[in-house]
Design an enzyme around this catalytic site. Structure first.
Site, PDB file in Angstrom:
ATOM      1  CD  GLN A 186      38.594 -39.605  47.935  1.00 54.04           C
ATOM      2  OE1 GLN A 186      39.476 -40.151  47.246  1.00 54.04           O
ATOM      3  NE2 GLN A 186      37.598 -40.079  47.699  1.00 54.04           N
ATOM      4  CG  ASP A 218      32.482 -29.656  54.409  1.00 52.25           C
ATOM      5  OD1 ASP A 218      32.990 -30.285  53.473  1.00 52.25           O
ATOM      6  OD2 ASP A 218      32.698 -29.890  55.538  1.00 52.25           O
ATOM      7  CB  VAL A 237      34.594 -38.712  52.971  1.00 49.04           C
ATOM      8  CG1 VAL A 237      33.150 -39.613  52.610  1.00 49.04           C
ATOM      9  CG2 VAL A 237      34.542 -37.997  54.107  1.00 49.04           C
ATOM     10  CG  HIS A 251      33.397 -35.516  48.529  1.00 44.39           C
ATOM     11  ND1 HIS A 251      34.194 -36.724  48.783  1.00 44.39           N
ATOM     12  CD2 HIS A 251      34.341 -34.724  48.992  1.00 44.39           C
ATOM     13  CE1 HIS A 251      35.118 -36.620  49.579  1.00 44.39           C
ATOM     14  NE2 HIS A 251      35.324 -35.416  49.580  1.00 44.39           N
ATOM     15  CG  HIS A 298      35.293 -30.090  48.862  1.00 41.35           C
ATOM     16  ND1 HIS A 298      35.136 -29.893  50.122  1.00 41.35           N
ATOM     17  CD2 HIS A 298      36.109 -31.137  48.505  1.00 41.35           C
ATOM     18  CE1 HIS A 298      35.691 -31.131  50.488  1.00 41.35           C
ATOM     19  NE2 HIS A 298      36.353 -31.927  49.610  1.00 41.35           N
ATOM     20  CG  ASN A 323      40.565 -32.917  47.819  1.00 42.34           C
ATOM     21  OD1 ASN A 323      41.090 -32.218  47.191  1.00 42.34           O
ATOM     22  ND2 ASN A 323      39.869 -32.497  49.247  1.00 42.34           N
TER      23      ASN A 323
END
Ligand code: AMP
Length: 113
Positions: free
Chosen positions: A93, A29, A95, A99, A101, A86
């Site tokens: 969220q 990240d 993006v 995804h 994390h 998220n």
């Protein structure tokens, strides 16, 4: 138009890639919240887990095996780590591309903010 993560997959945007296979990619990240902070994403574009379909079941199993491999590779298994995804505005969220994390290297707090 391509989003950030699609550009990372296509090598149009630089990222610190730590794992890749035919279905998934993992990278650091850019704004880590802990000493270890990686993102695991599918190469297939999915917006978030709310838009996953049952046709994606193989892909999802695969993503979790990627998370396991990454945790071993990055020495996170013994101390433990956290997996977060998220969804939408209230979920935080930012993006619009699914995804996970993978966060570790310190003790996590609960409840999250
Ligand atoms: P979320 O807020 O759950 O949608 O998470 C998006 C994450 O993507 C954030 O933690 C960002 O720091 C991260 N991010 C955004 N752009 C990049 C990038 N170019 N390379 C790596 N991570 C990124």
């Amino acid at each position: 138009m391509k989003g950030i993560f699609e550009k990372i997959i296509d090598r149009e945007l630089e990222a610190d890639i730590v794992y890749e296979d035919g279905l998934a990619i993992a990278f650091k990240d850019i704004n880590p919240v802990a000493p270890k902070h990686f993102l695991v994403i599918p190469k297939k574009k999915i917006r978030n887990i709310q838009t996953v379909s049952s046709n994606d079941s193989h892909l999802f199993t695969h993503l979790f095996t990627v998370i396991q491999k990454l945790a071993i590779q990055e020495n996170m298994v013994e101390e433990g780590y956290r997996v977060i995804t998220n969804i939408g505005e209230y979920g935080g969220q930012t993006v619009d591309y699914l995804h996970f994390h993978i966060i570790g290297g310190r003790t996590m707090r609960w409840p999250p903010g």
